[in-house]
Write an enzyme that holds these catalytic residues in place. Structure first.
Site, PDB file in Angstrom:
ATOM      1  N   ASN A  27      -6.509  -7.596  -8.592  1.00 14.91           N
ATOM      2  CA  ASN A  27      -7.453  -7.975  -9.649  1.00 14.91           C
ATOM      3  C   ASN A  27      -6.769  -9.008 -10.544  1.00 14.91           C
ATOM      4  OD1 ASN A  27      -9.149  -8.106 -11.862  1.00 14.91           O
ATOM      5  ND2 ASN A  27      -8.701  -6.017 -12.586  1.00 14.91           N
ATOM      6  N   TRP A  28      -7.177 -10.252 -10.399  1.00 15.38           N
ATOM      7  CA  TRP A  28      -6.517 -11.327 -11.153  1.00 15.38           C
ATOM      8  C   TRP A  28      -6.905 -11.333 -12.634  1.00 15.38           C
ATOM      9  CZ3 TRP A  28      -6.722 -16.507  -7.880  1.00 15.38           C
ATOM     10  CH2 TRP A  28      -6.060 -16.287  -6.665  1.00 15.38           C
ATOM     11  N   LYS A  29      -7.939 -10.578 -12.979  1.00 13.41           N
ATOM     12  CA  LYS A  29      -8.460 -10.586 -14.359  1.00 13.41           C
ATOM     13  C   LYS A  29      -8.790 -12.043 -14.744  1.00 13.41           C
ATOM     14  CE  LYS A  29      -6.120  -6.321 -15.130  1.00 13.41           C
ATOM     15  NZ  LYS A  29      -5.511  -5.373 -16.046  1.00 13.41           N
ATOM     16  N   HIS A  79     -14.367  -1.299 -14.852  1.00 10.24           N
ATOM     17  CA  HIS A  79     -12.935  -1.419 -15.179  1.00 10.24           C
ATOM     18  C   HIS A  79     -12.760  -1.059 -16.661  1.00 10.24           C
ATOM     19  CE1 HIS A  79      -9.049  -3.177 -16.070  1.00 10.24           C
ATOM     20  NE2 HIS A  79      -8.798  -3.104 -14.776  1.00 10.24           N
ATOM     21  N   GLU A  93     -11.163  -2.357 -18.972  1.00 12.24           N
ATOM     22  CA  GLU A  93     -11.297  -3.482 -19.910  1.00 12.24           C
ATOM     23  C   GLU A  93     -12.769  -3.776 -20.179  1.00 12.24           C
ATOM     24  OE1 GLU A  93      -8.682  -6.138 -17.780  1.00 12.24           O
ATOM     25  OE2 GLU A  93      -7.024  -4.805 -18.328  1.00 12.24           O
ATOM     26  N   GLU A 122      -7.448   4.665 -12.724  1.00 14.31           N
ATOM     27  CA  GLU A 122      -6.534   3.820 -13.490  1.00 14.31           C
ATOM     28  C   GLU A 122      -6.385   4.391 -14.894  1.00 14.31           C
ATOM     29  OE1 GLU A 122      -6.472  -0.471 -11.999  1.00 14.31           O
ATOM     30  OE2 GLU A 122      -8.328  -0.273 -13.101  1.00 14.31           O
ATOM     31  N   GLY A 167      -1.210  -2.549 -17.481  1.00  7.93           N
ATOM     32  CA  GLY A 167      -0.536  -3.679 -18.123  1.00  7.93           C
ATOM     33  C   GLY A 167       0.575  -3.268 -19.078  1.00  7.93           C
ATOM     34  N   SER A 183      -0.022  -0.645 -13.578  1.00  9.64           N
ATOM     35  CA  SER A 183       1.396  -1.018 -13.447  1.00  9.64           C
ATOM     36  C   SER A 183       2.000  -0.673 -12.089  1.00  9.64           C
ATOM     37  CB  SER A 183       2.229  -0.397 -14.582  1.00  9.64           C
ATOM     38  OG  SER A 183       1.791  -0.895 -15.835  1.00  9.64           O
ATOM     39  N   GLY A 194      -3.038  -5.325 -10.900  1.00 14.00           N
ATOM     40  CA  GLY A 194      -3.318  -6.398 -11.853  1.00 14.00           C
ATOM     41  C   GLY A 194      -2.192  -7.413 -11.850  1.00 14.00           C
ATOM     42  N   GLY A 195      -1.292  -7.283 -12.828  1.00 12.86           N
ATOM     43  CA  GLY A 195      -0.215  -8.257 -13.017  1.00 12.86           C
ATOM     44  C   GLY A 195       0.529  -8.647 -11.746  1.00 12.86           C
TER      45      GLY A 195
END
Ligand code: PGA
Length: 252
Positions: A9-11, A95, A97, A167, A173, A211, A232-233
């Site tokens: 997930n590149w966000k 998600h 966010e 999650e 993150g 993470s 993510g990251g």
């Protein structure tokens, strides 16, 4: 056997250049190395078309969010039909966010799930508790409610197009990951809730996110109810992402 999936997930990160480089590198490495999972790239919606074109047969594409409506006067929204039209196979829904920063309720999440299934995409329902909820001892109840409400209208054959991603919000993150044991316990719980809902729970993939890195993925993926990861990251660097994709135990 359940599908093993690693989804990046590149966000809201990326550019035309990054799309070219990163997807190219990931594809090349996935093609040449031993990867036992379906590898999904989930870029911002504006880049979906270019990502689809670069995925070849090694990778598949997803979208990070879709509208709860099918079409019409909803300025700025993107529909799941459009994602399907461009060649996406997956859509993230709910998600944390989206829930926290954009006020998405379980009701909205449920309507998005309906849209995604109606379009013929696979929905990845994201669930997870906050730190306060975990500390208050209500993590299982919170997650069970999100699963029940988000998937309330799913029935019959539709279950084959459902994936759940656990999650914990406090792990996203932050560099903090749930221990493999804690994650496994929650995944088993999610599977029990799915069974109570009448879903074929043993066939539904439940991913872990928060993470996940190259050095903790193997321990997580070795757990019996963890079927892969939502990353993510670490999905923004080809080498890190591909290491995670390769972290499944032999025989998985
Ligand atoms: P992270 O994000 O891997 O950067 O923690 C995971 C996610 O939000 O899907």
């Amino acid at each position: 056997m359940r599908r093993k999936i690693v989804a990046g997930n590149w966000k809201m990160n990326g550019s035309k250049d990054l799309v070219q480089q990163l997807v190219g590198q990931v594809r090349e490495q996935v093609a040449s190395l031993d990867v036992r999972a379906e590898v999904v790239i989930i870029p911002p919606a504006l880049y979906v078309d270019s990502v689809v074109a670069l995925c070849g047969s090694e990778l598949v594409t997803g979208v990070q969010n879709v509208s709860q409506w099918q079409s019409g006067a909803y300025t700025g929204e993107v529909s799941s039909d459009m994602a399907k039209d461009l060649g996406c196979q997956y859509a993230l829904v709910g998600h944390s966010e989206r829930r926290q920063l954009f006020g998405e309720s379980d009701d909205v999440v449920a309507r998005k799930i309906e849209q995604v299934l109606a379009s013929g995409l696979t929905a990845v329902l994201c669930v997870g508790e906050t730190l306060e909820e975990r500390e208050a001892g209500s993590a299982e109840r919170v997650v069970a409610n999100q699963v029940r409400q988000g998937l309330a209208s799913v029935a019959g054959e539709q279950w084959s197009n459902i994936v759940v991603a656990y999650e914990p919000v406090w792990a996203i993150g932050t560099g903090k990951t749930a221990t493999a044991e804690d994650a496994q316990a929650m995944h088993a719980d999610i599977r029990r809730v799915l069974a109570e809902m009448g879903a074929p729970s043993e066939t539904i993939s439940v991913l872990y996110g928060g993470s996940v890195k190259a050095d903790n993925a193997a321990a997580l993926f070795a757990e019996p109810d963890i079927d892969g990861g939502l990353i993510g990251g670490a999905s923004l660097k080809a080498e890190d992402f591909v290491s995670i994709c390769r972290a499944f135990p032999v025989g998985a």
